[in-house]
Write a protein that holds these residues in place. Structure first.
Motif, short mmCIF file in Angstrom:
data_model
loop_
_atom_site.label_atom_id
_atom_site.label_comp_id
_atom_site.label_asym_id
_atom_site.label_seq_id
_atom_site.Cartn_x
_atom_site.Cartn_y
_atom_site.Cartn_z
N LEU A 95 -28.49 -68.03 -34.67
CA LEU A 95 -28.47 -68.03 -33.21
C LEU A 95 -29.72 -67.39 -32.63
CD1 LEU A 95 -24.75 -67.00 -32.61
CD2 LEU A 95 -25.72 -69.29 -32.84
N THR A 96 -29.98 -67.66 -31.35
CA THR A 96 -31.13 -67.06 -30.66
C THR A 96 -30.66 -66.36 -29.38
OG1 THR A 96 -31.57 -69.17 -29.55
CG2 THR A 96 -32.81 -68.70 -31.57
N LYS A 97 -29.48 -65.80 -29.42
CA LYS A 97 -28.93 -65.10 -28.25
C LYS A 97 -28.81 -63.61 -28.55
CE LYS A 97 -24.00 -65.52 -29.40
NZ LYS A 97 -22.68 -66.01 -28.95
N ASP A 98 -28.44 -62.85 -27.54
CA ASP A 98 -28.27 -61.41 -27.68
C ASP A 98 -27.02 -61.11 -28.51
OD1 ASP A 98 -29.15 -58.64 -26.71
OD2 ASP A 98 -27.05 -58.68 -26.11
N LEU A 99 -27.17 -60.24 -29.52
CA LEU A 99 -26.06 -59.89 -30.42
C LEU A 99 -26.02 -58.38 -30.59
CD1 LEU A 99 -26.85 -62.56 -33.16
CD2 LEU A 99 -24.89 -62.66 -31.60
N PHE A 100 -24.82 -57.84 -30.79
CA PHE A 100 -24.67 -56.41 -31.06
C PHE A 100 -24.35 -56.25 -32.55
CE2 PHE A 100 -22.67 -52.28 -31.38
CZ PHE A 100 -23.47 -51.50 -30.57
N TYR A 101 -25.08 -55.36 -33.21
CA TYR A 101 -24.92 -55.17 -34.65
C TYR A 101 -24.61 -53.71 -34.96
CZ TYR A 101 -29.18 -52.54 -34.90
OH TYR A 101 -30.10 -51.54 -34.73
N GLU A 102 -24.12 -53.48 -36.17
CA GLU A 102 -23.93 -52.13 -36.72
C GLU A 102 -24.27 -52.16 -38.20
OE1 GLU A 102 -20.22 -50.83 -33.78
OE2 GLU A 102 -19.85 -51.30 -35.90
N VAL A 103 -24.89 -51.08 -38.69
CA VAL A 103 -25.20 -50.93 -40.11
C VAL A 103 -24.65 -49.59 -40.57
CG1 VAL A 103 -26.99 -50.77 -41.87
CG2 VAL A 103 -27.30 -52.34 -39.93
N TYR A 104 -23.82 -49.63 -41.61
CA TYR A 104 -23.25 -48.42 -42.21
C TYR A 104 -23.73 -48.31 -43.66
CZ TYR A 104 -19.81 -48.64 -38.37
OH TYR A 104 -19.19 -48.70 -37.15
N THR A 105 -23.69 -47.09 -44.18
CA THR A 105 -23.99 -46.89 -45.59
C THR A 105 -23.15 -45.76 -46.14
OG1 THR A 105 -25.79 -46.70 -47.21
CG2 THR A 105 -25.89 -45.23 -45.30
N LYS A 106 -23.04 -45.70 -47.44
CA LYS A 106 -22.31 -44.63 -48.12
C LYS A 106 -22.85 -44.49 -49.53
CE LYS A 106 -18.04 -45.44 -49.42
NZ LYS A 106 -18.11 -45.30 -50.89
N TRP A 121 -17.86 -43.90 -44.43
CA TRP A 121 -19.14 -44.54 -44.15
C TRP A 121 -19.91 -43.75 -43.09
CZ3 TRP A 121 -20.87 -49.08 -46.52
CH2 TRP A 121 -19.94 -49.75 -47.31
N GLN A 122 -21.23 -43.90 -43.12
CA GLN A 122 -22.07 -43.28 -42.09
C GLN A 122 -22.83 -44.37 -41.33
OE1 GLN A 122 -25.21 -40.52 -43.33
NE2 GLN A 122 -24.63 -39.25 -41.59
N LEU A 123 -22.71 -44.37 -40.02
CA LEU A 123 -23.43 -45.32 -39.18
C LEU A 123 -24.90 -44.90 -39.13
CD1 LEU A 123 -23.24 -47.74 -37.14
CD2 LEU A 123 -22.96 -46.00 -35.36
N ILE A 124 -25.81 -45.79 -39.56
CA ILE A 124 -27.23 -45.45 -39.55
C ILE A 124 -28.03 -46.27 -38.55
CG2 ILE A 124 -27.28 -44.57 -41.91
CD1 ILE A 124 -28.58 -47.27 -42.74
N ALA A 125 -27.43 -47.30 -37.97
CA ALA A 125 -28.14 -48.09 -36.97
C ALA A 125 -27.14 -48.93 -36.20
CB ALA A 125 -29.20 -48.99 -37.61
N SER A 126 -27.38 -49.09 -34.90
CA SER A 126 -26.57 -49.99 -34.09
C SER A 126 -27.33 -50.30 -32.82
CB SER A 126 -25.22 -49.34 -33.74
OG SER A 126 -25.39 -48.19 -32.93
N GLY A 127 -26.98 -51.42 -32.20
CA GLY A 127 -27.66 -51.79 -30.96
C GLY A 127 -27.69 -53.29 -30.78
N ASN A 128 -28.44 -53.70 -29.78
CA ASN A 128 -28.57 -55.12 -29.46
C ASN A 128 -29.86 -55.68 -30.03
OD1 ASN A 128 -26.80 -53.95 -27.10
ND2 ASN A 128 -26.43 -56.16 -27.17
N VAL A 129 -29.79 -56.91 -30.52
CA VAL A 129 -30.97 -57.64 -30.98
C VAL A 129 -30.88 -59.07 -30.46
CG1 VAL A 129 -31.40 -56.28 -33.07
CG2 VAL A 129 -29.83 -58.22 -33.17
N TYR A 167 -22.77 -51.75 -45.33
CA TYR A 167 -21.91 -52.63 -44.54
C TYR A 167 -22.67 -53.01 -43.29
CZ TYR A 167 -18.08 -53.80 -41.26
OH TYR A 167 -17.27 -54.42 -40.32
N VAL A 168 -22.97 -54.31 -43.16
CA VAL A 168 -23.70 -54.81 -41.99
C VAL A 168 -22.79 -55.78 -41.26
CG1 VAL A 168 -25.94 -54.51 -43.10
CG2 VAL A 168 -24.77 -56.71 -43.29
N THR A 169 -22.79 -55.69 -39.92
CA THR A 169 -21.86 -56.53 -39.17
C THR A 169 -22.37 -56.79 -37.76
OG1 THR A 169 -19.55 -56.75 -38.44
CG2 THR A 169 -20.52 -54.55 -38.33
N PHE A 170 -22.03 -57.95 -37.23
CA PHE A 170 -22.10 -58.21 -35.81
C PHE A 170 -20.69 -58.01 -35.22
CE2 PHE A 170 -25.72 -61.23 -36.88
CZ PHE A 170 -26.70 -60.38 -36.40
N THR A 171 -20.61 -57.85 -33.92
CA THR A 171 -19.29 -57.76 -33.30
C THR A 171 -18.71 -59.15 -33.03
OG1 THR A 171 -20.36 -57.59 -31.14
CG2 THR A 171 -19.75 -55.54 -32.23
#
Length: 322
Positions: A95-106, A121-129, A167-171
């Motif tokens: 896709l080429t639209k705005d997406l919200f993501y989260e990246v966790y690690t452990k 898990w520890q959240l190390i990054a999140s935001g819109n791309v 763990y990487v995910t979009f909403t």
């Protein structure tokens, strides 16, 4: 520009007023301006500087081919003989639209401990791309990644010979990845520093008890090692039957644009050595440019999409002006 010039004047006055240097005390046999203990001919105020240990920026990338999609992926990476520090990631969406993501690690495998919630898990990054579309990775802005020195994070630095889960995910159900004939835990892409292992698909947001596997994550991990780049070239080897055989990983190529500002600065060289003044100016300019990129909506979008970073600020003396 005029606004930057005015802000530089204000901040420079504040910073130079905060730590005034003592008036130099002349000693018998010393020329004016020389400090005690300095050899004749040395520049006033010049001190030995600490040299940082060399680092090299590297990356490991999966193929950007995919046959399925869902909310996210879980997978492990395994370091080899070197400690690495994760500095960035790219995810894969068509896709080429705005997406919200989260990246966790452990630390340890994603299969260990908590298999349902995110307590371990520890959240190390999140935001819109903004999705970059099919066939290429969608990079996470570098300023979104928490670094190991941050007070609320210590997990982006992975010791040598260590398994670490991600763990990487979009909403939304928009992350793309692939089914595979490999088994979960097999290496799917490898280089001399790290293996990326076959993981699973995550069909819910946030993660639930059901996982799809085995699945191959699609994306890129950017990292640094603590040695010079001259000795750190690697080859990424794809071990998936449907992937290309190898890819050479070189230090990333960059298109560099230089912008020059000229400031006239009046200062007392007996209170502030030239080297200290130039260093202060560099810090102020770097801070201003970084803040400008973050606060301006257009620049922020361009920085995210094209991975723009402030590479270096260099202050020099020119014709008697700093």
């Amino acid at each position: 520009d005029e606004e930057l010039d005015e802000e530089l004047d204000e901040e420079l006055d504040e910073e130079l007023d905060e730590e005034p240097a003592e008036e130099p005390t002349e000693e018998p046999g010393k020329e004016p301006g020389e400090e005690p203990g300095e050899e004749p001919g040395e520049e006033p105020g010049e001190k030995p500087v600490k040299v940082d240990v060399a680092t090299c920026s590297k990356e490991i990338t999966t193929p950007y081919t995919a046959d399925t999609r869902s909310f996210g992926n879980m997978f492990n990476v395994q370091t080899k003989s070197k400690e690495i520090t994760v500095t960035g990631m790219s995810l894969y969406t068509d896709l080429t639209k705005d997406l919200f993501y989260e990246v966790y690690t452990k630390r340890g495998s994603f299969r260990e401990d908590d298999l349902v919630g995110l307590d371990s898990w520890q959240l190390i990054a999140s935001g819109n791309v903004i999705g970059a579309g099919s066939g290429v990775g969608t990079p996470i802005p570098s300023n979104h990644i928490l670094q190991s020195g941050d007070s609320d994070n210590s997990m982006t630095t992975i010791p040598k010979n260590t398994i670490q889960g991600f763990y990487v995910t979009f909403t939304t159900e928009d992350i793309k990845y692939s089914d595979t004939s490999l088994s979960e835990g097999d290496a799917m892409v490898s280089n001399s520093d790290v293996d990326v292992l076959v993981g699973v698909g995550v069909p819910d947001y946030p993660r639930g008890s059901k996982l799809f596997g085995p699945r191959e994550w699609r994306g890129q991990i950017k990292y640094i090692i603590h040695e010079s780049c001259e000795s750190a070239f690697t080859t990424n080897t794809y071990l998936s039957p449907t992937a290309p055989a190898t890819q050479t990983s070189l230090p990333p190529k960059m298109l560099v644009t230089r912008v020059t500002y000229l400031f006239n600065v009046e200062y007392d060289p007996y209170k502030v050595p030239l080297s200290g003044l130039l260093n202060t100016i560099s810090k102020i300019i770097a801070r201003k440019v970084d803040n400008m990129v973050v606060s301006d909506d257009l620049l922020k979008t361009l920085a995210t999409y094209y991975r723009l970073d402030l590479f270096e600020v260099v202050s020099t003396e020119e014709h008697g002006s700093a």
